[in-house]
Enzyme design. Structure first.
Site, PDB file in Angstrom:
ATOM      1  CD  GLN A 130      42.452  43.741  53.488  1.00 16.65           C
ATOM      2  OE1 GLN A 130      42.386  43.324  52.658  1.00 16.65           O
ATOM      3  NE2 GLN A 130      42.086  45.179  53.311  1.00 16.65           N
ATOM      4  N   GLY A 131      41.468  42.159  58.459  1.00 14.41           N
ATOM      5  CA  GLY A 131      41.068  43.044  59.751  1.00 14.41           C
ATOM      6  C   GLY A 131      41.855  44.084  59.728  1.00 14.41           C
ATOM      7  CB  SER A 133      38.362  49.367  57.734  1.00 16.27           C
ATOM      8  OG  SER A 133      39.168  49.428  56.609  1.00 16.27           O
ATOM      9  CB  SER A 165      35.000  41.431  52.526  1.00 14.81           C
ATOM     10  OG  SER A 165      34.784  42.705  52.443  1.00 14.81           O
ATOM     11  CD  GLU A 245      44.870  43.606  47.175  1.00 12.28           C
ATOM     12  OE1 GLU A 245      43.718  43.980  47.547  1.00 12.28           O
ATOM     13  OE2 GLU A 245      45.105  42.555  46.440  1.00 12.28           O
ATOM     14  CG  ASN A 362      38.377  58.332  42.280  1.00 13.17           C
ATOM     15  OD1 ASN A 362      39.093  57.408  41.770  1.00 13.17           O
ATOM     16  ND2 ASN A 362      37.850  59.064  41.911  1.00 13.17           N
ATOM     17  CD  GLU A 363      36.892  60.902  47.262  1.00  7.09           C
ATOM     18  OE1 GLU A 363      37.002  59.728  47.825  1.00  7.09           O
ATOM     19  OE2 GLU A 363      36.020  61.106  46.903  1.00  7.09           O
TER      20      GLU A 363
END
Ligand SMILES: Cc1cc2nc3c(=O)[nH]c(=O)nc-3n(C[C@H](O)[C@H](O)[C@H](O)COP(=O)(O)OP(=O)(O)OC[C@H]3O[C@@H](n4cnc5c(N)ncnc54)[C@H](O)[C@@H]3O)c2cc1C
Length: 379
Positions: A130-131, A133, A165, A245, A362-363
């Site tokens: 998955q490209g 970021s 990843s 997701e 999380n933020e």
């Protein structure tokens, strides 16, 4: 909400467990799991394992029949994911292909793209990465700078991605690239990783190998038919893809398992009678159970086709809270098990270091709950 499992669901879980027992090698937990699901060892193994699942009709059961599935409901799909996670996710990266890349191509892909990719994904033999970021575009994905310039019936791609990843082992990249000057002028491309001009560099980190890669695109030429949907439709496509997701990884399974291991160790050392340790362990177990119930609530809403709520964000925050508390517990009370050996506790610790970052930090989850769930004012 009904908390019991139906006979069909129990039978299905048993079928999945049987498949795991048949398909995993005898040294799965000793040799493979400590290497992490993004390691070369596990990613390579996932091709055989997923092909085995496919042969049993357990790889893409939730897909429509025409694409190789049998249209099973969200609960069965979720049970499958739960059992896979509990076993250390032997599907490796392929959870992405089957959970969201395939369904996204069914919705937005051209007929040629569906024909080319869906059978490959359903066979269990193809690895995707998955490209999304980039060094300055993670949470703020719309800031991405990798550019795809149209030249006749081709695009020329230049730029780089980070944290990709599985990139070292992937056959294909589901790539987001800028195709215009406005912030959200972004398009999706399907790129073979073997295309000239694509290169991958891994870098070290505390988390185990396989996650930390950069992918560089230097004058990569691809046909315009590699674009998914219309030019500039990337934002809509990605929003759809990520909605698959949202329930996230069932972290409570591995969390409770790690807690059990830590407790066994404390008992063996005669330290589990300590009321402080027992109370801390009790709170962690309760938090994981709360995360489990919240996750089930979200799946139940999906099955009933109710509109999405912030319960999914809440389930993730709750699970992460339990994970963090468990990590503190391990550091404080069984620090020896986190150093110098490939124990399952060390593995759990390393894998969960970025738990509050991957798949939306999380933020950001808290922000969504505050705004959309609680209706708190924004700036
Ligand atoms: C192990 C691992 C695997 C990954 N795998 C992939 C992959 O395969 N493919 C891929 O594309 N990406 C992948 N990622 C990247 C991941 O999606 C990003 O790290 C994530 O989106 C956060 O982006 P960032 O790292 O740029 O941090 P930033 O976005 O810079 O965030 C830094 C901090 O600022 C906070 N923050 C940022 N904006 C706000 C805001 N508006 N309000 C409040 N707080 C804010 C964040 O919550 C965070 O705490 C992976 C990351 C990790 C760690």
């Amino acid at each position: 909400m009904e908390f019991g499992w139906t006979e069909q669901q129990v039978a299905y879980r048993n079928e999945v467990r049987q498949a795991l027992a048949d398909l995993l090698p005898a040294d799965w937990y000793e040799t493979y799991v400590p290497e992490s699901y993004a390691s070369d060892l596990q990613v390579d193994f996932s091709r055989d394992f997923c092909a085995g699942l496919a042969a049993r009709g357990l790889l893409v059961p939730h897909w429509p029949v025409q694409y190789g599935g049998n249209g099973s409901d969200d609960w069965l799909h979720f049970i499958l994911g739960e059992e896979m996670k509990a076993a250390g996710e032997p599907r490796g990266p392929q959870y992405m292909n089957i959970n969201w890349i395939g369904p996204t191509l069914m919705r937005f892909g051209s007929e040629a793209q569906r024909g080319q990719h869906l059978a490959g994904i359903a066979s269990g033999k193809v690895i995707w990465c998955q490209g999304f970021s980039e060094p300055n575009a993670g949470t703020d994905l719309a800031a991405l700078r990798t550019k795809a310039e149209r030249q006749g019936d081709h695009y020329i791609i230049n730029g780089s991605k980070i944290w990709t990843s599985y990139a070292r082992k992937a056959d294909w990249c589901f790539l987001l690239a800028r195709t215009g000057t406005e912030r959200k002028d972004i398009s999706v491309f399907l790129i073979p990783m073997a295309t000239p001009g694509v290169s991958v560099t891994s870098f070290p980190g505390l988390i185990k190998d396989g996650h930390l890669n950069e992918v560089f695109f230097t004058d990569v030429t691809i046909p315009a038919t590699a674009r998914v949907g219309k030019e500039g439709q990337g934002w809509e496509i990605i929003t759809y893809a990520l909605s698959y997701e949202r329930v996230g990884v069932p972290r409570y399974h591995t969390g409770l398992k790690a807690l059990e291991l830590a407790i066994a160790r404390l008992k063996a050392e005669g330290r589990y009678a300590d009321p402080i340790i027992r109370a801390r362990a009790g709170v962690i177990a309760a938090k994981f159970e709360a995360a489990r119930v919240l996750t089930y609530l979200v799946v139940d809403q999906r099955v009933k086709k109710l509109p999405a709520t912030t319960d999914a964000n809440l389930a993730r925050v709750c699970a992460l809270d339990a994970v963090n508390e468990l990590m503190d517990f391990l550091t404080e009370f069984v620090p020896d098990s986190l150093r110098g050996g490939a124990t399952l506790l060390e593995d759990y610790y390393r894998i969960n270091i970025p738990a509050g970052i991957t798949g939306g930090t999380n933020e950001i989850q808290l922000d969504l709950i505050a705004r959309n769930g609680l209706g708190l004012p924004t700036r």
